[in-house]
Scaffold this active site. Structure first.
Site, short mmCIF file in Angstrom:
data_model
loop_
_atom_site.label_atom_id
_atom_site.label_comp_id
_atom_site.label_asym_id
_atom_site.label_seq_id
_atom_site.Cartn_x
_atom_site.Cartn_y
_atom_site.Cartn_z
N GLU A 1 0.85 -1.20 0.00
CA GLU A 1 0.00 0.00 0.00
C GLU A 1 0.89 1.24 0.00
OE1 GLU A 1 -2.51 1.87 -0.83
OE2 GLU A 1 -3.97 0.63 0.27
N ASN B 1 -10.81 4.38 0.43
CA ASN B 1 -9.70 4.26 -0.51
C ASN B 1 -9.80 5.32 -1.60
OD1 ASN B 1 -7.73 2.10 -0.06
ND2 ASN B 1 -9.46 0.68 -0.16
N ASP C 1 -9.90 0.40 -5.41
CA ASP C 1 -8.96 0.50 -4.29
C ASP C 1 -8.21 1.83 -4.41
OD1 ASP C 1 -6.92 -0.07 -2.30
OD2 ASP C 1 -7.45 -2.17 -2.50
#
Length: 296
Positions: A22, A152, A202
């Site tokens: 991430e 997100n 995402d």
């Protein structure tokens, strides 16, 4: 949402084997791309010019390392925000965020056009409604929204007039008008709907032409969306779970993409041995230079 437009392929850049990669973030001053393995609490880096890599554990769940205008990094972590000296790895607590709530952790984050940090929290087991969206502006922390599940896709238009975000389970990317100081105005509105498409929205980043590059978790691709929300290009990956893209390199012409191994069976990992790696593509468009984070 129908598929059309240019198609690109991503290749493995670093076989980092992240459980949950991430927060890729380009640090122009050092020539490094940083990214995080949230679940293993590890900060990774890649020197783009030389290909050298490294990293270290930080002792907590971790989702972003943002370059500070004053030098060093600000880490977005499980218990709050911390300054970090990248040379030593030493952390200094900056402020707590939901430190009294052991159920939550940090998730997506990005610096806006004003040098302010937007970041989200979520339940460690993705508990419904446990997450929130925050903005750190000149040292003052403000909660912008609560009741989210997996927030997100935080990113911003080139002119600073719009912010995007999604609550991943909804499948819908939202757009929010911003004032001249970067504060949200009114309510966000639906902008792109992936609820009936493969994968879930995402992480995201915006390019110099104002198009949004969105990772679709579970669909093995990153898609490019026009300012009107139309799909115009696709980057295909050899792994199912891309999590977040970021432009990097001296020309900001390389799109790096974090991925995850979390939740994959041994059989699936055998078919996707590069899962959790850092990938790169050359999409033929440049990214926006993101300003360093200003704390004052």
């Amino acid at each position: 949402m129908s598929e059309h437009g240019a198609r690109h392929q991503a290749r493995l850049a670093v076989d980092s084997r992240c459980s949950l990669g991430e927060g890729p973030q380009w640090h122009a001053a050092t020539g490094r791309l940083y990214w995080c393995d949230i679940l293993n609490g590890r900060l990774h880096w890649l020197a783009v010019a030389s290909g050298a890599t490294g990293g270290h554990a930080v002792g907590q769940l971790l989702s972003l390392a943002a370059p500070l205008a004053e030098g060093g990094l600000l880490l977005v972590g499980e218990h709050g925000l911390s300054r970090c000296d990248p040379a030593t790895g030493i952390l200094e607590r900056y402020c707590d965020v939901e430190a009294d709530n052991p159920l939550t952790r940090s998730n997506d984050a990005r610096v806006d056009r004003h040098g302010s940090l937007w970041f989200s929290t979520m339940g460690k087991a993705a508990e419904a409604g446990a997450g929130s969206l925050y903005r750190l502006h000149r040292g003052e922390l403000t909660r912008l929204r609560s009741g989210l599940t997996i927030p997100n896709a935080i990113c911003f238009s080139p002119d600073g007039e719009w912010a995007w975000f999604t609550d991943t389970p909804s499948g819908v990317v939202m757009r929010w008008a911003l004032d001249s100081d970067g504060w949200p105005q009114g309510e966000p509105s639906p902008w792109a709907d992936f609820s009936a498409a493969p994968g879930n929205p995402d992480g995201a980043v915006v390019d110099v032409q104002g198009h949004l590059w969105l990772a679709l978790w579970g669909a093995a691709k990153v898609v490019r969306l026009s300012p009107g929300g139309r799909l115009v290009a696709t980057i295909q990956l050899p792994v199912a779970q891309p999590s977040c893209p970021a432009f990097a390199g001296p020309g900001l012409d390389r799109l790096y993409i974090t991925t995850a191994r979390q939740g994959l069976t041994d059989e699936t990992l055998g078919q996707q041995p590069e899962a959790g790696g850092l990938f790169v593509a050359r999409p033929g468009v440049r990214g926006l230079a993101e300003p360093p984070l200003r704390l004052s």
